[in-house]
Design a protein around this motif. Structure first.
Motif, PDB file in Angstrom:
ATOM      1  N   UNK A  28       0.832  -1.208   0.000  1.00  0.00           N
ATOM      2  CA  UNK A  28       0.000   0.000   0.000  1.00  0.00           C
ATOM      3  C   UNK A  28       0.869   1.261   0.000  1.00  0.00           C
ATOM      4  N   UNK A  29       2.012   1.211   0.665  1.00  0.00           N
ATOM      5  CA  UNK A  29       2.929   2.360   0.632  1.00  0.00           C
ATOM      6  C   UNK A  29       3.462   2.592  -0.776  1.00  0.00           C
ATOM      7  N   UNK A  30       3.725   1.517  -1.505  1.00  0.00           N
ATOM      8  CA  UNK A  30       4.169   1.664  -2.898  1.00  0.00           C
ATOM      9  C   UNK A  30       3.059   2.297  -3.737  1.00  0.00           C
ATOM     10  N   UNK A  31       1.834   1.838  -3.520  1.00  0.00           N
ATOM     11  CA  UNK A  31       0.691   2.427  -4.224  1.00  0.00           C
ATOM     12  C   UNK A  31       0.554   3.898  -3.850  1.00  0.00           C
ATOM     13  N   UNK A  73      -3.748   1.747   5.536  1.00  0.00           N
ATOM     14  CA  UNK A  73      -2.445   1.542   6.182  1.00  0.00           C
ATOM     15  C   UNK A  73      -2.595   1.679   7.694  1.00  0.00           C
ATOM     16  N   UNK A  74      -3.330   2.691   8.117  1.00  0.00           N
ATOM     17  CA  UNK A  74      -3.558   2.901   9.554  1.00  0.00           C
ATOM     18  C   UNK A  74      -4.254   1.690  10.175  1.00  0.00           C
ATOM     19  N   UNK A  75      -5.266   1.163   9.490  1.00  0.00           N
ATOM     20  CA  UNK A  75      -5.986  -0.013   9.997  1.00  0.00           C
ATOM     21  C   UNK A  75      -5.057  -1.218  10.099  1.00  0.00           C
ATOM     22  N   UNK A  76      -4.191  -1.380   9.102  1.00  0.00           N
ATOM     23  CA  UNK A  76      -3.267  -2.513   9.104  1.00  0.00           C
ATOM     24  C   UNK A  76      -2.198  -2.375  10.183  1.00  0.00           C
ATOM     25  N   UNK A  81       0.969  -2.198  16.277  1.00  0.00           N
ATOM     26  CA  UNK A  81       1.357  -1.115  17.189  1.00  0.00           C
ATOM     27  C   UNK A  81       0.798  -1.376  18.586  1.00  0.00           C
ATOM     28  N   UNK A  82      -0.424  -1.854  18.639  1.00  0.00           N
ATOM     29  CA  UNK A  82      -1.033  -2.161  19.936  1.00  0.00           C
ATOM     30  C   UNK A  82      -0.256  -3.289  20.630  1.00  0.00           C
TER      31      UNK A  82
END
Length: 186
Positions: A28-31, A73-76, A81-82
């Motif tokens: 997703x970062x590449x996209x 990305x945030x959801x993934x 992170x949690x």
């Protein structure tokens, strides 16, 4: 905390446990980078406020796509992170006890933060001693928080500090590595 064995093991487990999430984040970062490049009108690989304003004014559909990618990305990232914060919080719970153990064992009268010193001999640094005490007190930590668990405020701050420390360390290591060998020109 970042030097403890429990931290290292927990982060390694989280990396394995959430590998598919991290792979999706990378894709997703590449996209996202490709979408941002579409708005980079001067092709300098940096999105300026003017370029963003122009996209907003033109009602560019790329902006909606960028927002969607960022949300995904945030959801993934959230579960990993949690899990990181849960591990950090469980190590941090013993930090004060480890510090008190080192103070008692070494008969220390005062501990100051490193930035409080203009000069201090190396033997005044008790970081390794506190890390060793933490390793004894907290050999491992769980990485799966209970469903209703929420990090404490100081845990969120500590997580951010540790992430910054890890990124700085990674940048430092990358800078120290020799450049990749260039193919010989013919």
């Amino acid at each position: 905390i970042a030097k403890t064995k429990a931290f290292s093991t927990a982060y390694s487990q989280i990396g394995t446990q959430y590998k598919s999430f991290f792979d999706q984040i990378d894709a997703r970062n590449k996209t996202l980078n490709g979408l941002r490049a579409q708005l980079d009108t001067d092709n300098n690989k940096q999105l300026t406020q003017q370029e963003l304003d122009a996209a907003v004014n033109a009602n560019s559909p790329v902006l909606k796509s960028i927002e969607t990618e960022e949300t995904e990305i945030q959801k993934l990232q959230t579960p990993a992170i949690k899990a990181q914060m849960f591990a950090i919080e469980n190590i941090f719970k013993e930090y004060s006890n480890a510090q008190q153990q080192v103070v008692a064992d070494k008969k220390i009268g005062v501990i100051l933060s490193p930035d409080a010193f203009i000069y201090a001999p190396p033997q005044t640094d008790v970081t390794d001693a506190i890390t060793a005490a933490l390793d004894t007190r907290v050999p491992t930590v769980a990485t799966t928080p209970p469903a209703d668990w929420q990090p404490q405020r100081n845990t969120v701050s500590l997580h951010q500090q540790i992430q910054q420390l890890l990124m700085a360390s990674a940048r430092s290591q990358a800078a120290q590595q020799p450049p990749a060998a260039q193919p010989a020109s013919r």
